[in-house]
Design a protein around this motif. Structure first.
Motif, PDB file in Angstrom:
ATOM      1  N   GLU A   1      30.104  34.920  43.647  1.00 10.62           N
ATOM      2  CA  GLU A   1      30.875  34.335  44.731  1.00 10.62           C
ATOM      3  C   GLU A   1      32.032  35.276  45.074  1.00 10.62           C
ATOM      4  O   GLU A   1      32.564  35.951  44.193  1.00 10.62           O
ATOM      5  N   PRO A   2      32.409  35.315  46.318  1.00 14.36           N
ATOM      6  CA  PRO A   2      33.529  36.185  46.680  1.00 14.36           C
ATOM      7  C   PRO A   2      34.816  35.700  46.000  1.00 14.36           C
ATOM      8  O   PRO A   2      35.039  34.514  45.824  1.00 14.36           O
ATOM      9  N   VAL A   3      35.607  36.648  45.632  1.00 11.03           N
ATOM     10  CA  VAL A   3      36.866  36.330  44.976  1.00 11.03           C
ATOM     11  C   VAL A   3      37.845  35.829  46.024  1.00 11.03           C
ATOM     12  O   VAL A   3      37.974  36.392  47.104  1.00 11.03           O
ATOM     13  N   GLU A   4      38.527  34.782  45.684  1.00 10.08           N
ATOM     14  CA  GLU A   4      39.488  34.220  46.621  1.00 10.08           C
ATOM     15  C   GLU A   4      40.849  34.840  46.331  1.00 10.08           C
ATOM     16  O   GLU A   4      41.358  34.785  45.210  1.00 10.08           O
ATOM     17  N   TYR A   5      41.426  35.452  47.322  1.00 11.65           N
ATOM     18  CA  TYR A   5      42.712  36.103  47.176  1.00 11.65           C
ATOM     19  C   TYR A   5      43.802  35.195  47.743  1.00 11.65           C
ATOM     20  O   TYR A   5      43.640  34.606  48.814  1.00 11.65           O
ATOM     21  N   HIS A   6      44.867  35.095  47.007  1.00  9.68           N
ATOM     22  CA  HIS A   6      46.010  34.313  47.469  1.00  9.68           C
ATOM     23  C   HIS A   6      47.136  35.278  47.821  1.00  9.68           C
ATOM     24  O   HIS A   6      47.447  36.184  47.053  1.00  9.68           O
ATOM     25  N   ARG A   7      47.702  35.056  48.936  1.00  7.88           N
ATOM     26  CA  ARG A   7      48.803  35.905  49.367  1.00  7.88           C
ATOM     27  C   ARG A   7      50.084  35.430  48.682  1.00  7.88           C
ATOM     28  O   ARG A   7      50.410  34.249  48.703  1.00  7.88           O
TER      29      ARG A   7
END
Length: 81
Positions: A63-69
Motif C-alpha cells: 500500500e502507498p505510504v501515507e505522508y503527513h505534513r
C-alpha cells in the motif's frame, strides 16, 4: 502435456484395453492401452501440480505510504545543531 492431451491418452488407452478385441502379431494392445492410460494419468497429475503452483503464487503490492505534513510552529524555537 496439457489436460486435453492427458484426457486423450486416457481415452485412447481405455479403448485399446477394454473396447478392442483385436490381436496384432508382435503387439499386445492391452499393454499399449495400459501404458497410454498410465501416461495420461501421470500427465494429469503433473499438470494439476503445475496449475496449483501457479495459482498459489500471488503478487502482493504494498500500500502507498501515507505522508503527513508537519507544520512548523512559530512558538517553538528550531532545534540547535
Amino acid at each position: 502435456m496439457g489436460i486435453g492431451a492427458s484426457i486423450f491418452l486416457l481415452a485412447v488407452g481405455a479403448i485399446l484395453t477394454f473396447a478392442l478385441n483385436v490381436s496384432i502379431a508382435g503387439i499386445d494392445l492391452d499393454a499399449v492401452g495400459w501404458i497410454l492410460m498410465a501416461a495420461g494419468a501421470l500427465g494429469l497429475v503433473i499438470t494439476s501440480i503445475f496449475w496449483s503452483n501457479r495459482r498459489s503464487r500471488t503478487t502482493v503490492a504494498e500500500e502507498p505510504v501515507e505522508y503527513h505534513r508537519v507544520e512548523e510552529r512559530s512558538d517553538v524555537p528550531p532545534p540547535v545543531r
